[in-house]
Design a protein around this motif. Structure first.
Motif, PDB file in Angstrom:
ATOM      1  N   SER A   1      74.846 -39.144   4.160  1.00 31.81           N
ATOM      2  CA  SER A   1      75.645 -39.808   5.198  1.00 31.81           C
ATOM      3  C   SER A   1      77.338 -39.216   5.446  1.00 31.81           C
ATOM      4  N   PRO A   2      77.737 -38.757   6.830  1.00 35.11           N
ATOM      5  CA  PRO A   2      79.328 -38.611   6.805  1.00 35.11           C
ATOM      6  C   PRO A   2      80.240 -39.782   6.802  1.00 35.11           C
ATOM      7  N   SER A   3      79.317 -41.008   6.421  1.00 37.45           N
ATOM      8  CA  SER A   3      80.239 -42.124   6.005  1.00 37.45           C
ATOM      9  C   SER A   3      81.199 -41.936   4.900  1.00 37.45           C
ATOM     10  N   VAL A   4      80.806 -40.792   4.265  1.00 33.21           N
ATOM     11  CA  VAL A   4      81.694 -40.438   3.277  1.00 33.21           C
ATOM     12  C   VAL A   4      83.068 -39.720   3.687  1.00 33.21           C
TER      13      VAL A   4
ATOM     14  N   GLY B   1      75.689 -40.337  13.238  1.00 32.02           N
ATOM     15  CA  GLY B   1      75.485 -41.192  14.192  1.00 32.02           C
ATOM     16  C   GLY B   1      74.095 -40.746  15.265  1.00 32.02           C
ATOM     17  N   LEU B   2      72.798 -41.070  14.265  1.00 34.08           N
ATOM     18  CA  LEU B   2      71.562 -40.990  14.696  1.00 34.08           C
ATOM     19  C   LEU B   2      71.225 -41.880  16.169  1.00 34.08           C
ATOM     20  N   ILE B   3      70.861 -40.918  17.102  1.00 34.71           N
ATOM     21  CA  ILE B   3      70.415 -41.715  18.432  1.00 34.71           C
ATOM     22  C   ILE B   3      69.005 -41.264  18.949  1.00 34.71           C
TER      23      ILE B   3
ATOM     24  N   ILE C   1      75.568 -32.192   9.688  1.00 34.59           N
ATOM     25  CA  ILE C   1      74.629 -32.236  11.232  1.00 34.59           C
ATOM     26  C   ILE C   1      75.074 -33.046  12.393  1.00 34.59           C
ATOM     27  N   SER C   2      75.237 -32.544  13.576  1.00 32.94           N
ATOM     28  CA  SER C   2      75.299 -33.239  14.667  1.00 32.94           C
ATOM     29  C   SER C   2      75.177 -32.554  15.837  1.00 32.94           C
TER      30      SER C   2
ATOM     31  N   ASP D   1      81.096 -37.880  17.369  1.00 31.81           N
ATOM     32  CA  ASP D   1      80.148 -36.970  17.350  1.00 31.81           C
ATOM     33  C   ASP D   1      78.872 -37.892  16.958  1.00 31.81           C
ATOM     34  N   VAL D   2      77.931 -37.566  17.786  1.00 33.73           N
ATOM     35  CA  VAL D   2      76.735 -38.153  17.259  1.00 33.73           C
ATOM     36  C   VAL D   2      75.338 -37.183  17.521  1.00 33.73           C
ATOM     37  N   THR D   3      74.130 -37.552  17.007  1.00 32.97           N
ATOM     38  CA  THR D   3      73.227 -36.499  16.835  1.00 32.97           C
ATOM     39  C   THR D   3      71.874 -37.061  17.362  1.00 32.97           C
TER      40      THR D   3
END
Length: 329
Positions: A111-114, A168-170, A228-229, A201-203
């Motif tokens: 996760s890019p939460s890091v 940010g998966l949508i 990945i985005s 940024d979302v994906t």
């Protein structure tokens, strides 16, 4: 490697539910693992279903060539015990499965939460990680899981390892990101910081599934990490306005000051952490780091090494989300 066997953990979840059919369309034989038997039945026949938690998976014998590890506890609030059990110990169980079954490659969804911080961060590269980040238990657990996997690769418990950090998966069926924003919008209005000019940024979930498929045969097998985005950052206000308009909603925004909100979130977290049951605060610092500040990812490495190209546009993804929500209302 088309025709190879792949095990997908978390196949009963949002992302896993897209990964399984993506692999099938490209000729893979896919085994779907997860705890929700009903959800697994929607993506796999009985012969290809592995029902149970990750601890039970570790003792399974299944001749597969690769594992895509999607299973995780992903939420802005929770106890360290919960996050460690799901994301660190759970990943250890996946390593045990891979070692026992001599799996060639493990593809891990991190996760890019890091990268989370209370400041703007643009074009973040994969190496720009603070391993001491203690903003919440989720971030700690994702960092710890990556470290565990890299150590396992060095110890040759894993033959090949690739790590992806999708942002940010949508998509249709999203159980978290969009529903949370819509809930806040309905109750009090969406918080807006700095006029909502911050870049987000979302994906599209379909693009993440595609990237995971590519990672089965491409990328640095010695523990390569890839952002990945959709590669299409939007201003936060514009992104939400587009989605709400598609839903036929009048956007409701609530302007807030970043510093005041951060102090409030810190206080709410401190209070909720001592209340019996540790209820989730109405505002967390992690949530603020994702909606109050710009955060965009550099995906050039994924483009070069994986051959990743976002196939579903952000506008199409937003339309799919809106159509799904309308159909279910």
């Amino acid at each position: 490697m088309s025709g190879a066997r792949v095990l997908v953990t978390g196949a009963s979840g949002f992302l896993g539910g897209y990964v399984v059919p993506e692999l099938r369309r490209h000729g893979y034989e896919v085994f779907a693992a997860g705890r929700n038997a009903t959800a697994l039945a929607r993506v796999a026949d009985e012969r290809h279903r592995v029902v149970g938690d990750l601890a039970s998976l570790s003792s399974q014998e299944l001749p597969v060539d690769a594992v895509i590890h999607c299973a995780a506890l992903s939420t802005p609030w929770g106890s360290w015990k919960e996050f460690h059990g799901a994301n660190v110990a759970g990943t250890r169980h996946v390593v045990e499965f891979a070692r026992r079954n001599r799996v060639r490659r493990l593809v891990h969804v991190s996760s890019p939460s890091v990268y989370a911080a209370n400041r703007d961060r643009l074009d973040i590269r994969e190496s720009e990680v603070d391993r001491t980040n203690r903003l919440n238990g989720y971030i700690r657990s994702k960092n710890a899981a990556e470290d565990l996997l890299l150590d396992a690769r060095d110890a040759q418990e894993i033959e090949e390892l690739v790590i992806l950090r999708p942002r940010g998966l949508i998509g249709a069926g999203d159980p978290s990101l969009v529903p949370r924003l819509l809930d806040v919008h309905t109750r009090v209005g969406v918080p807006l910081f700095g006029g909502g000019e911050n870049l987000i940024d979302v994906t599209a979930v379909e693009n993440v599934a595609s990237a995971l498929r590519l990672a089965i045969t491409r990328g640095d097998a010695a523990g390569g990490v890839y952002n990945i985005s959709n590669g299409d950052p939007r201003r936060f206000r514009d992104l939400l306005t587009t989605l709400l308009t598609l839903l036929g909603e009048q956007p409701r925004f609530r302007p807030l000051n970043r510093r005041v909100a951060w102090a409030l979130a810190s206080t709410l977290e401190a209070v909720c952490s001592v209340i019996p049951g540790r209820p989730e605060p109405p505002l967390t610092r992690y949530t603020l780091s994702t909606i109050a500040y710009s955060q965009t990812l550099d995906i050039s490495r994924a483009r070069e090494d994986l051959g990743y190209r976002p196939e579903v546009s952000l506008d199409d993804a937003l339309s799919a989300v809106a159509a799904h929500l309308k159909a279910g209302s």
